[in-house]
Design a protein around this motif. Structure first.
Motif, mmCIF file in Angstrom:
data_model
loop_
_atom_site.group_PDB
_atom_site.id
_atom_site.type_symbol
_atom_site.label_atom_id
_atom_site.label_comp_id
_atom_site.label_asym_id
_atom_site.label_seq_id
_atom_site.Cartn_x
_atom_site.Cartn_y
_atom_site.Cartn_z
ATOM 1 N N LEU A 1 0.816 -1.213 0.000
ATOM 2 C CA LEU A 1 0.000 0.000 0.000
ATOM 3 C C LEU A 1 0.852 1.266 0.000
ATOM 4 O O LEU A 1 0.305 2.369 -0.129
ATOM 5 N N ALA A 2 2.151 1.127 0.144
ATOM 6 C CA ALA A 2 3.041 2.290 0.168
ATOM 7 C C ALA A 2 2.947 3.149 -1.085
ATOM 8 O O ALA A 2 3.089 4.370 -0.999
ATOM 9 N N PRO A 3 2.714 2.564 -2.292
ATOM 10 C CA PRO A 3 2.565 3.435 -3.465
ATOM 11 C C PRO A 3 1.446 4.463 -3.321
ATOM 12 O O PRO A 3 1.534 5.546 -3.913
ATOM 13 N N LEU A 4 0.408 4.145 -2.544
ATOM 14 C CA LEU A 4 -0.644 5.137 -2.312
ATOM 15 C C LEU A 4 -0.065 6.354 -1.599
ATOM 16 O O LEU A 4 -0.396 7.502 -1.925
ATOM 17 N N GLY A 5 0.791 6.090 -0.610
ATOM 18 C CA GLY A 5 1.450 7.193 0.084
ATOM 19 C C GLY A 5 2.368 7.968 -0.834
ATOM 20 O O GLY A 5 2.423 9.207 -0.778
ATOM 21 N N ALA A 6 3.092 7.241 -1.702
ATOM 22 C CA ALA A 6 4.011 7.922 -2.619
ATOM 23 C C ALA A 6 3.250 8.831 -3.582
ATOM 24 O O ALA A 6 3.653 9.975 -3.833
#
Length: 461
Positions: free
Chosen positions: A382-387
């Motif tokens: 889910l880190a790409p959402l933060g990026a």
């Protein structure tokens, strides 16, 4: 390969041994490559585009494999020789980065090439990273796991942050291709060293060898679920995590941490250059300040946990990372931001080391690859959402990503603090059990099993 089983019934040694030191060196080499890559590629991207969202796309490409590939990597690591898998994956990563170096040297670099190379490298990392962390539990006596984890984390910080990032920045200032070529060499050497560790363990006539068995009699990392289909194996891993309250809470807190961290750092290269006034040659030096706090944390974490408790270290560390990002957004001056970035490294390292025992002892051996993959699939995936959120916020103001990312991280700790505290308690129980095992072995008795779980294969409540 190394297997997470009980060591031979003999007086426990206070020394790590050759297998651990080679594994430590292999981990340091891959961390060296990782640090140079995550420093060099944003610098290259910044020369190709000035769009914060396009630069943030690198962070998305870096973490998307944890969503798409990590579950299958977890199944793989519970079925095959983990050290062999580590050697092969590093070889593939080395080839991919070498090809990217040729593209950059030819003058035909484009942002799309950077995305593709980084995506493939991290696909390999979904195998290499958990393989290293899981394997260490089988190559050192259980009572030395905290020390071993501290040494691995210290090596990661020194290699990835103290050495790789500053060196990558300086090499980039000379020629963009140089740090990328260095990454390829580091990965190749790591693959070779991992293969020698596997060979060394196979030659050792001990249960900590390539085809030992875990407490349940199944080959750890080499066929524990060979009779199951891939989907069934995946389902067992997800079911084990989602069906356990503590694991589920820890997984969601990890997701909040990763989303917040990537929101705050996705456009860090632009924040450092435009807001702090740090040039490209010194960008890696600034990033390296995180290692100062991190190395300090790796040296004191054992004593800190004994003094204030593992729970305080884990909760305080997770919350402290968010607070540091907020400080970087509130005070965009180079010295304040550098100090906050260094303190973030201290918080990250102490909380990581304090919680490492959870996967190495609480989770049953036959499930460690899949459970680790589930955590990374949900959290890192889910880190790409933060990026992407960081990239969009960066279009408005480059300090906003730090403020919002830090708030997300602190909010996650507030919501899941009970799960973090319970996870710390389970780790402490595991440490006590390992100490009792060592005492029993020293007395010539039979210590408790190191499966880290009950007879039904679930963690102790």
């Amino acid at each position: 390969m190394a297997v997470e089983t009980s060591p031979p019934a003999a007086a426990p040694s206070a020394r790590f041994g050759a297998a651990f030191h080679r594994l430590w060196a292999a981990g340091a080499l891959t961390n060296l490559g990782d640090g140079m890559l995550v420093t060099a590629l944003p610098l290259v991207a910044a020369t190709l585009t000035h769009d914060p969202l396009a630069v943030a796309g690198l962070a998305a490409a870096r973490f998307l494999p944890w969503l798409l590939v990590a579950p299958l990597a977890g199944v793989l690591l519970d079925r095959v020789d983990r050290l062999r898998a580590m050697a092969v994956s590093n070889g593939i990563a080395a080839a991919a980065v070498a090809l990217l170096a040729l593209v950059i040297a030819s003058g035909n670099a484009a942002v799309g090439f950077l995305y593709a190379a980084l995506f493939l490298v991290v696909c390999c990392e979904t195998v290499t990273d958990p393989a290293t962390r899981i394997t260490v539990a089988g190559v050192v006596p259980g009572r030395l796991l905290d020390r071993a984890n501290g040494r691995l984390e210290g090596a990661r910080l020194i290699a990835q942050d103290c050495v790789a990032k500053p060196v990558a920045g300086v090499l980039f200032a000379v020629a963009a291709v140089l740090p990328v070529a260095g990454v390829a060499l580091s990965y190749a050497l790591c693959g070779v060293l991992a293969a020698t560790v596997a060979a060394l363990l196979r030659r050792a006539a001990t249960p900590v060898a390539a085809h030992g068995t875990d407490a349940g009699g199944a080959e750890a990392g080499g066929g524990a679920d060979a009779g199951q289909g891939v989907l069934r194996s995946l389902g067992e891993g997800f079911g084990h995590v989602l069906g356990h309250r503590v694991m589920r809470g820890l997984m969601f807190n990890n997701a909040a941490t990763m989303i917040g961290m990537q929101t705050g750092t996705a456009v860090m290269v632009l924040y450092v250059q435009r807001e702090l006034g740090v040039g490209a040659a010194l960008y890696g030096v600034f990033l390296g300040t995180v290692a100062i706090g991190g190395v300090a944390g790796s040296l004191v974490v054992t004593r800190l946990a004994a003094a204030v408790g593992r729970r305080a270290v884990m909760v305080g560390g997770h919350a402290g990372m968010g607070v540091c990002l907020v400080l970087m957004g509130l005070f965009p001056q180079v010295w304040v931001a550098g100090a906050a970035w260094g303190l973030l490294g201290f918080c990250m390292t102490t909380s990581n080391i304090a919680g490492s025992l959870f996967f190495q002892t609480v989770v049953p051996d036959r499930l460690r690859g899949r459970v680790s993959a589930v955590f990374r699939t949900v959290g890192w995936g889910l880190a790409p959402l933060g990026a992407l959120m960081g990239g969009l916020l960066g279009r408005i103001d480059l300090v906003l990503p730090c403020l919002v990312g830090g708030a997300v991280m602190v909010g996650g700790v507030v919501v899941f603090r009970k799960a973090i505290a319970e996870g710390a308690r389970l780790c402490d129980e595991a440490v006590a059990g390992l100490a009792a095992e060592a005492a029993a072995e020293a007395a010539g008795g039979v210590g408790p099993e190191r499966s880290g779980g009950r007879a039904d294969g679930r963690p102790r409540p």
